[in-house]
Design an enzyme around this catalytic site. Structure first.
Site, PDB file in Angstrom:
ATOM      1  N   ILE A  17      54.807  42.799  28.901  1.00 24.91           N
ATOM      2  CA  ILE A  17      55.647  41.783  29.560  1.00 24.91           C
ATOM      3  C   ILE A  17      55.033  40.392  29.406  1.00 24.91           C
ATOM      4  O   ILE A  17      55.756  39.407  29.231  1.00 24.91           O
ATOM      5  CB  ILE A  17      55.820  42.151  31.055  1.00 24.91           C
ATOM      6  CG1 ILE A  17      56.647  43.444  31.189  1.00 24.91           C
ATOM      7  CG2 ILE A  17      56.468  41.008  31.829  1.00 24.91           C
ATOM      8  CD1 ILE A  17      56.660  44.043  32.592  1.00 24.91           C
ATOM      9  N   ASP A  62      39.907  36.765  33.008  1.00 26.65           N
ATOM     10  CA  ASP A  62      39.829  38.058  33.692  1.00 26.65           C
ATOM     11  C   ASP A  62      40.239  37.783  35.130  1.00 26.65           C
ATOM     12  O   ASP A  62      39.525  37.089  35.864  1.00 26.65           O
ATOM     13  CB  ASP A  62      38.395  38.598  33.619  1.00 26.65           C
ATOM     14  CG  ASP A  62      38.217  39.866  34.459  1.00 26.65           C
ATOM     15  OD1 ASP A  62      39.191  40.326  35.097  1.00 26.65           O
ATOM     16  OD2 ASP A  62      37.086  40.389  34.473  1.00 26.65           O
ATOM     17  N   ASN A  89      50.891  37.529  35.498  1.00 31.14           N
ATOM     18  CA  ASN A  89      51.463  38.803  35.022  1.00 31.14           C
ATOM     19  C   ASN A  89      50.449  39.938  34.947  1.00 31.14           C
ATOM     20  O   ASN A  89      50.818  41.095  35.139  1.00 31.14           O
ATOM     21  CB  ASN A  89      52.065  38.543  33.626  1.00 31.14           C
ATOM     22  CG  ASN A  89      52.237  39.826  32.830  1.00 31.14           C
ATOM     23  OD1 ASN A  89      53.195  40.570  33.052  1.00 31.14           O
ATOM     24  ND2 ASN A  89      51.307  40.116  31.908  1.00 31.14           N
ATOM     25  N   TYR A 157      49.069  51.202  44.157  1.00 29.09           N
ATOM     26  CA  TYR A 157      49.902  50.308  43.327  1.00 29.09           C
ATOM     27  C   TYR A 157      51.047  49.744  44.170  1.00 29.09           C
ATOM     28  O   TYR A 157      51.317  48.535  44.155  1.00 29.09           O
ATOM     29  CB  TYR A 157      50.446  51.082  42.119  1.00 29.09           C
ATOM     30  CG  TYR A 157      51.227  50.228  41.141  1.00 29.09           C
ATOM     31  CD1 TYR A 157      50.579  49.552  40.108  1.00 29.09           C
ATOM     32  CD2 TYR A 157      52.610  50.075  41.241  1.00 29.09           C
ATOM     33  CE1 TYR A 157      51.291  48.759  39.206  1.00 29.09           C
ATOM     34  CE2 TYR A 157      53.332  49.288  40.348  1.00 29.09           C
ATOM     35  CZ  TYR A 157      52.665  48.635  39.332  1.00 29.09           C
ATOM     36  OH  TYR A 157      53.366  47.850  38.449  1.00 29.09           O
ATOM     37  N   LYS A 161      51.666  45.786  45.043  1.00 26.66           N
ATOM     38  CA  LYS A 161      52.864  45.042  44.623  1.00 26.66           C
ATOM     39  C   LYS A 161      53.647  44.514  45.830  1.00 26.66           C
ATOM     40  O   LYS A 161      54.228  43.428  45.764  1.00 26.66           O
ATOM     41  CB  LYS A 161      53.735  45.901  43.711  1.00 26.66           C
ATOM     42  CG  LYS A 161      53.110  46.127  42.334  1.00 26.66           C
ATOM     43  CD  LYS A 161      52.923  44.815  41.568  1.00 26.66           C
ATOM     44  CE  LYS A 161      52.415  45.018  40.161  1.00 26.66           C
ATOM     45  NZ  LYS A 161      52.185  43.747  39.444  1.00 26.66           N
TER      46      LYS A 161
HETATM   47  P1  NAD Z   1      50.423  46.260  29.850  1.00 31.56           P
HETATM   48  O1  NAD Z   1      49.373  47.244  30.217  1.00 31.56           O
HETATM   49  O2  NAD Z   1      51.260  46.527  28.661  1.00 31.56           O
HETATM   50  O3  NAD Z   1      49.770  44.811  29.703  1.00 31.56           O
HETATM   51  C1  NAD Z   1      48.932  44.314  30.704  1.00 31.56           C
HETATM   52  C2  NAD Z   1      48.016  43.266  30.128  1.00 31.56           C
HETATM   53  O4  NAD Z   1      47.163  42.829  31.194  1.00 31.56           O
HETATM   54  C3  NAD Z   1      47.105  43.810  29.027  1.00 31.56           C
HETATM   55  O5  NAD Z   1      47.135  42.940  27.909  1.00 31.56           O
HETATM   56  C4  NAD Z   1      45.736  43.867  29.683  1.00 31.56           C
HETATM   57  O6  NAD Z   1      44.652  43.626  28.789  1.00 31.56           O
HETATM   58  C5  NAD Z   1      45.831  42.768  30.712  1.00 31.56           C
HETATM   59  N1  NAD Z   1      44.877  42.936  31.793  1.00 31.56           N
HETATM   60  C6  NAD Z   1      44.523  44.068  32.441  1.00 31.56           C
HETATM   61  N2  NAD Z   1      43.572  43.807  33.345  1.00 31.56           N
HETATM   62  C7  NAD Z   1      43.322  42.474  33.280  1.00 31.56           C
HETATM   63  C8  NAD Z   1      42.448  41.602  33.950  1.00 31.56           C
HETATM   64  N3  NAD Z   1      41.594  42.047  34.878  1.00 31.56           N
HETATM   65  N4  NAD Z   1      42.480  40.293  33.636  1.00 31.56           N
HETATM   66  C9  NAD Z   1      43.325  39.818  32.684  1.00 31.56           C
HETATM   67  N5  NAD Z   1      44.165  40.608  31.996  1.00 31.56           N
HETATM   68  C10 NAD Z   1      44.166  41.923  32.285  1.00 31.56           C
HETATM   69  O7  NAD Z   1      51.323  46.092  31.158  1.00 31.56           O
HETATM   70  P2  NAD Z   1      52.810  45.557  31.377  1.00 31.56           P
HETATM   71  O8  NAD Z   1      53.692  46.727  31.527  1.00 31.56           O
HETATM   72  O9  NAD Z   1      53.138  44.500  30.408  1.00 31.56           O
HETATM   73  O10 NAD Z   1      52.641  44.970  32.845  1.00 31.56           O
HETATM   74  C11 NAD Z   1      52.539  43.591  33.111  1.00 31.56           C
HETATM   75  C12 NAD Z   1      52.789  43.388  34.593  1.00 31.56           C
HETATM   76  O11 NAD Z   1      54.064  43.912  34.928  1.00 31.56           O
HETATM   77  C13 NAD Z   1      51.790  44.099  35.507  1.00 31.56           C
HETATM   78  O12 NAD Z   1      51.511  43.292  36.622  1.00 31.56           O
HETATM   79  C14 NAD Z   1      52.551  45.335  35.925  1.00 31.56           C
HETATM   80  O13 NAD Z   1      52.110  45.859  37.152  1.00 31.56           O
HETATM   81  C15 NAD Z   1      53.949  44.781  36.023  1.00 31.56           C
HETATM   82  N6  NAD Z   1      54.996  45.797  35.954  1.00 31.56           N
HETATM   83  C16 NAD Z   1      55.087  46.629  34.888  1.00 31.56           C
HETATM   84  C17 NAD Z   1      56.077  47.604  34.869  1.00 31.56           C
HETATM   85  C18 NAD Z   1      56.228  48.576  33.738  1.00 31.56           C
HETATM   86  O14 NAD Z   1      56.938  49.570  33.913  1.00 31.56           O
HETATM   87  N7  NAD Z   1      55.621  48.353  32.585  1.00 31.56           N
HETATM   88  C19 NAD Z   1      56.974  47.709  35.941  1.00 31.56           C
HETATM   89  C20 NAD Z   1      56.851  46.823  37.018  1.00 31.56           C
HETATM   90  C21 NAD Z   1      55.861  45.872  37.011  1.00 31.56           C
END
Ligand code: NAD
Length: 252
Positions: A17, A62, A89, A157, A161
């Site tokens: 995302i 980070d 994000n 989680y 959220k």
């Molecule tokens: P993803 O795992 O594909 O990408 C997450 C990114 O965050 C990765 O590039 C990772 O390296 C980075 N990351 C992890 N820990 C970190 C840290 N401590 N500091 C900086 N970067 C860090 O995840 P996604 O699905 O793209 O999720 C992005 C956001 O959307 C998250 O907050 C997630 O909770 C939320 N979300 C995702 C979903 C889903 O179904 N994929 C649904 C609802 C909410």
């Protein structure tokens, strides 16, 4: 959604995302800084956009470490490029654990990254936006912050959220007269590497789809378009909103 002249920072922009949001912001003309936990990951995001013809910067943030967040926020401000937009994000997830078996370490890591990390990011960039007199922050919440989705055992989680949603409203109210808007997108299941663990659990994955009126996952670009709207002046009257993008999940 013309964003030329605006500086946008996205955390966790190496993939998923975050990367899709960075692309949407680039497309709208913003100068985008893709950040991730390591330079390798941030660079992967930058290179993916470069391959599509977009120019962007990569930097390390980070979100578990205030110093690394402050360093980027302060560096941009010091060079006269205070971030106008922050997409908070970055986040983590993992396979369900029964609440009664959840360790202190797992609880604290989840809250520490997904909730405290969002706060640290908003604080660091928000401070400079307030000093400049304007900015737009978009946090990424989740439908799990509003409802308890089955059959996950994700108490940490979900709680994190829910915290992000109320952090968003609280900051929005506190900063509303000072030009800084704070909104959140609450997605359903989105097809990113974060969901790898879920796809491996076929019965659970099928149950998720059965519980989703649209009977499909979302795509990262379908969240990025909402991020772009909230980041831009098109949403100028919105602050403290939690925008649901859940394929109808919460209708049932
Ligand atoms: P993803 O795992 O594909 O990408 C997450 C990114 O965050 C990765 O590039 C990772 O390296 C980075 N990351 C992890 N820990 C970190 C840290 N401590 N500091 C900086 N970067 C860090 O995840 P996604 O699905 O793209 O999720 C992005 C956001 O959307 C998250 O907050 C997630 O909770 C939320 N979300 C995702 C979903 C889903 O179904 N994929 C649904 C609802 C909410």
């Amino acid at each position: 959604f013309g964003l030329s002249g605006r500086v946008a920072v996205v955390t966790g922009a190496g993939q998923g995302i975050g990367l899709a949001s960075a692309e949407a912001l680039c497309e709208a003309g913003a100068a985008v800084v893709l950040t991730d936990i390591s330079m390798e990951r941030a660079e992967a995001g930058r290179a993916a956009l470069a391959a599509k013809g977009y120019t962007a910067e990569a930097a390390v943030i980070d979100i578990g470490d205030s110093a690394s967040i402050n360093a980027v926020a302060d560096r941009l401000a010091a060079s006269g490029r205070t971030a106008d937009i922050l997409v908070a994000n970055a986040g983590i997830a993992h396979a369900g654990v029964p609440a009664e078996d959840l360790s202190d370490a797992d609880w604290e890591r989840m809250i520490g990254i997904n909730l405290s990390g969002a706060f640290r990011s908003c604080r660091a960039f928000g401070k400079h936006m307030l000093a400049k007199g304007g900015g737009s922050i978009v946090t990424i919440g989740s439908m799990s912050g509003s409802i308890v989705n089955r059959p996950q055992q994700q108490v940490h989680y979900n709680a994190a959220k829910a915290g992000v949603h109320h952090l968003t409203r609280s900051l929005a109210a506190e900063w509303a007269t000072r030009g800084v808007r704070v909104n959140s997108v609450a997605p359903t299941y989105i097809d990113t590497p974060l969901l790898t663990f879920a796809k491996e659990d076929k019965p659970m994955y099928e149950e998720w789809l059965d519980m989703t009126p649209m009977h499909r996952l979302g795509q990262p670009a379908e969240i990025a378009s909402i991020v772009l709207f909230l980041a831009s002046d098109a949403s100028s009257l919105m602050t403290g909103s939690i925008v649901s993008a859940d394929a109808g999940y919460t209708c049932w």
